[in-house]
Scaffold this motif. Structure first.
Motif, mmCIF file in Angstrom:
data_model
loop_
_atom_site.group_PDB
_atom_site.id
_atom_site.type_symbol
_atom_site.label_atom_id
_atom_site.label_comp_id
_atom_site.label_asym_id
_atom_site.label_seq_id
_atom_site.Cartn_x
_atom_site.Cartn_y
_atom_site.Cartn_z
ATOM 1 N N PHE A 77 9.162 127.039 -59.221
ATOM 2 C CA PHE A 77 9.616 128.005 -60.224
ATOM 3 C C PHE A 77 8.690 129.213 -60.247
ATOM 4 N N LYS A 78 9.294 130.399 -60.259
ATOM 5 C CA LYS A 78 8.522 131.636 -60.314
ATOM 6 C C LYS A 78 8.904 132.397 -61.576
ATOM 7 N N PRO A 79 7.964 132.584 -62.504
ATOM 8 C CA PRO A 79 8.299 133.286 -63.749
ATOM 9 C C PRO A 79 8.789 134.703 -63.482
ATOM 10 N N CYS A 80 9.680 135.160 -64.332
ATOM 11 C CA CYS A 80 10.192 136.528 -64.269
ATOM 12 C C CYS A 80 10.334 137.027 -65.702
ATOM 13 N N PRO A 81 9.507 137.973 -66.126
ATOM 14 C CA PRO A 81 9.545 138.418 -67.524
ATOM 15 C C PRO A 81 10.936 138.846 -67.977
ATOM 16 N N ILE A 82 11.694 139.482 -67.099
ATOM 17 C CA ILE A 82 13.013 139.970 -67.490
ATOM 18 C C ILE A 82 13.998 138.817 -67.641
ATOM 19 N N LEU A 83 14.138 138.005 -66.597
ATOM 20 C CA LEU A 83 15.103 136.907 -66.648
ATOM 21 C C LEU A 83 14.696 135.844 -67.659
ATOM 22 N N ASP A 84 13.397 135.580 -67.804
ATOM 23 C CA ASP A 84 12.944 134.559 -68.743
ATOM 24 C C ASP A 84 13.206 134.966 -70.184
ATOM 25 N N THR A 85 13.326 136.261 -70.432
ATOM 26 C CA THR A 85 13.637 136.736 -71.783
ATOM 27 C C THR A 85 15.135 136.774 -72.013
ATOM 28 N N ILE A 86 15.879 137.252 -71.012
ATOM 29 C CA ILE A 86 17.343 137.279 -71.126
ATOM 30 C C ILE A 86 17.904 135.860 -71.207
ATOM 31 N N HIS A 87 17.292 134.934 -70.437
ATOM 32 C CA HIS A 87 17.731 133.527 -70.445
ATOM 33 C C HIS A 87 16.519 132.671 -70.820
ATOM 34 N N PRO A 88 16.243 132.512 -72.123
ATOM 35 C CA PRO A 88 15.023 131.825 -72.566
ATOM 36 C C PRO A 88 14.889 130.391 -72.064
ATOM 37 N N LEU A 89 15.998 129.742 -71.681
ATOM 38 C CA LEU A 89 15.940 128.354 -71.209
ATOM 39 C C LEU A 89 15.794 128.269 -69.692
ATOM 40 N N PHE A 112 23.261 139.225 -65.752
ATOM 41 C CA PHE A 112 21.877 138.834 -65.472
ATOM 42 C C PHE A 112 21.586 137.447 -66.052
ATOM 43 N N GLN A 113 22.188 137.129 -67.189
ATOM 44 C CA GLN A 113 22.033 135.784 -67.737
ATOM 45 C C GLN A 113 22.671 134.758 -66.810
ATOM 46 N N ASP A 155 23.672 140.639 -77.408
ATOM 47 C CA ASP A 155 23.522 139.191 -77.540
ATOM 48 C C ASP A 155 22.260 138.689 -76.856
ATOM 49 N N TYR A 156 21.711 139.480 -75.935
ATOM 50 C CA TYR A 156 20.524 139.077 -75.183
ATOM 51 C C TYR A 156 19.410 140.088 -75.441
ATOM 52 N N HIS A 157 18.185 139.631 -75.264
ATOM 53 C CA HIS A 157 17.031 140.503 -75.482
ATOM 54 C C HIS A 157 16.502 140.979 -74.129
ATOM 55 N N PHE A 158 16.348 142.290 -74.002
ATOM 56 C CA PHE A 158 15.836 142.879 -72.763
ATOM 57 C C PHE A 158 14.388 143.313 -72.968
#
Length: 513
Positions: free
Chosen positions: A105-117, A155-156, A480-483
């Motif tokens: 798993f590689k963290p991604c600030p953008i995707l990890d925020t748009i898809h918190p799970l 993106f989600q 609906d999502y946080h960017f």
């Protein structure tokens, strides 16, 4: 090489049957479709067991040469691979490409925020199951200008597919690139994805744009059709600032800052756009200086506001102009697109570090017009934060100046992309945090409170253009999502008639003058 008169080949059959009971039990479970079973762990366990038994059976007493030992090792490796391959076929175990096997798993600030799970949903590649046909993500109307809610949702979906699938494709369904900002954001997250996306569809027009703006290499695995005819695309190739810290150099006080170089280079590209034969314009010295100042301030805002604590945030900028045929007209028009991206704090988050005087003004506006299910406090704070005179800079507040960067973007669009036709006027979308602000006709023209040119400009997205009235919810809305950051997408048409009739000789002049 033999053992007690038998060849290694003769030993293979009984050896291949010598698989530990616990391994067979695991295989039976996986054959039954046990979700989440790790094929990579099974392979490692199976290979280890087979090699151990092979070594035990073929090892014999006596001296052996180095070549004989090396040959034995190769034989053991070959037999174990053959057995594992046979077991894969027998039990229908998915194939995990070698390049993916150790991908974690590689963290991604953008995707990890748009898809918190995303992190909790992410499966190791060995635990994933292959499909008969790869799952497809269709990117249609991929534009924050036309469909910001649907585009952010893509993106989600991208994050969910990347977390669970072993193979997937992305189909870029749009005939043209409708928003270069959306592709800039996709290129930003792509390096953090497991390399499961291969192939897919893309039109020649979209591929041409991505190649010209230097984003092609960002999308590894995607299929790019070739088209060497790039005469109808003028590019502002992607420029980035990705380091942390207050400056780009060891001697920031002596060296030109990168944002200043980019601003100068940006103006060169705008001159190229204005210089096409149908327009034949170019920026004057005064016009160029104004544009450099505006672009520099936009990028400076991105650096300071996306990382409020250090002032060293990252940003990206990209753009292009394309000549496109006018349907049923026989002529051409020039469509221009720009994208600005900063990653980190949103506008609403950043502005709450402003001096108390500014925060009180923002909170008054947000609390006055907050409407449950329509516009949140965060969205109203964002709209207020883009107005002239609203700034985090305490010194600027004390001197009653600053806070003009965001509406200067609108000024750029109106100056070079204005039109007498309302359908061709500029469009700008701010996506920041959980907020989307869509600026377009009738809310694209900048006005001051009393009509004086030196007064702060306003753009409150209502018919009165007043902070006393709530903004139009069609143009200012919650997401609906946080960017995590801010994406600014812009498009406009270079209208020769408008430019010729509105740009004075003092500001612009033809290339032959």
């Amino acid at each position: 090489m033999s053992t007690s008169g038998t060849t290694l080949a003769e030993e293979e059959e009984p050896l291949l049957r010598a698989v530990p009971t616990e391994v067979w039990r695991s295989l039976e479970l996986s054959a039954g479709g046990l979700e989440g079973f790790d094929v990579e762990e099974l392979e490692a366990e199976l290979g280890k067991a087979i090699r151990k038994r092979l070594k035990r059976r073929i090892n014999v007493a006596g001296h052996r040469t180095h070549a004989e030992r090396a040959g034995q090792a190769r034989a053991i490796k070959r037999i174990s691979r053959a057995k594992i391959k046979a077991l894969r076929k027998t039990f229908g175990l998915p194939h995990v490409p070698p390049g993916l096997r150790r991908r974690s798993f590689k963290p991604c600030p953008i995707l990890d925020t748009i898809h918190p799970l995303r992190a909790s949903r992410w499966l190791s590649l060995g635990r994933r199951r292959a499909r008969t046909d790869p799952i497809v993500l269709e990117l249609k109307n991929f534009s924050f200008l036309d469909d910001p809610v649907g585009t952010l949702e893509k993106f989600q979906q991208l994050a969910e597919i990347e977390a669970r699938e072993i193979g997937a494709q992305i189909h870029f369904e749009d005939q043209y690139c409708l928003d270069v900002g959306a592709y800039l954001l996709l290129a930003e997250v792509w390096p953090n994805l497991a390399p499961i996306f291969q192939g897919g569809k893309m039109t020649r027009s979209v591929a041409k744009v991505l190649r010209r703006v230097n984003l092609e290499n960002a999308f590894r695995g995607a299929s790019f059709p070739r088209d060497d005819n790039a005469r109808d695309v003028w590019a502002i190739q992607v420029q980035r600032r990705q380091i942390s810290g207050p400056g780009d150099s060891a001697t920031p006080q002596l060296d030109p800052q990168r944002k200043e170089k980019v601003a100068d280079w940006f103006c060169d590209r705008i001159d190229e756009w204005l210089g096409v034969p149908e327009i034949k314009q170019m920026l004057s010295a005064l016009g160029r200086a104004n544009f450099q100042q505006i672009i520099g301030e936009i990028l400076d805002n991105a650096e300071r506001h996306s990382a409020p604590e250090t002032g060293g945030g990252q940003w990206s900028i990209v753009g292009f102009m394309a000549r496109r045929a006018i349907p049923g007209n026989g002529g051409y028009e020039y469509h221009a697109y720009l994208g600005f991206l900063s990653v980190g704090a949103s506008i609403a988050e950043s502005i709450m570090t402003a001096p108390e005087k500014v925060r009180k003004k923002i909170d008054w506006y947000a609390n006055t017009h907050r409407r449950q299910g329509v516009q949140s406090i965060e969205t109203l704070r964002t709209l207020m934060a883009i107005q002239d005179g609203i700034t985090r800079d305490a010194a600027a507040v004390q001197a009653n100046r600053g806070g003009v960067g965001m509406l200067s973007i609108v000024e750029i669009a109106n100056e070079i992309g204005g039109s007498y036709d309302p359908r061709r006027r500029p469009r700008i979308t701010f996506t920041s945090g959980s907020t989307c602000i869509s600026l377009r006709d009738p809310y694209i023209t900048l006005k001051t409170s009393n009509g004086e040119p030196n007064e702060p400009r306003r753009l409150f997205c209502n018919l009165t253009n007043s902070p006393n009235d709530p903004p139009d919810s069609t143009f200012v809305r919650d997401l609906d999502y946080h960017f995590p950051g801010t994406l600014i997408s812009m498009d406009f048409v270079l209208d020769p008639h408008f430019l010729t009739s509105t740009i004075s000789e003092d500001e612009h002049h033809g290339p032959d003058n």
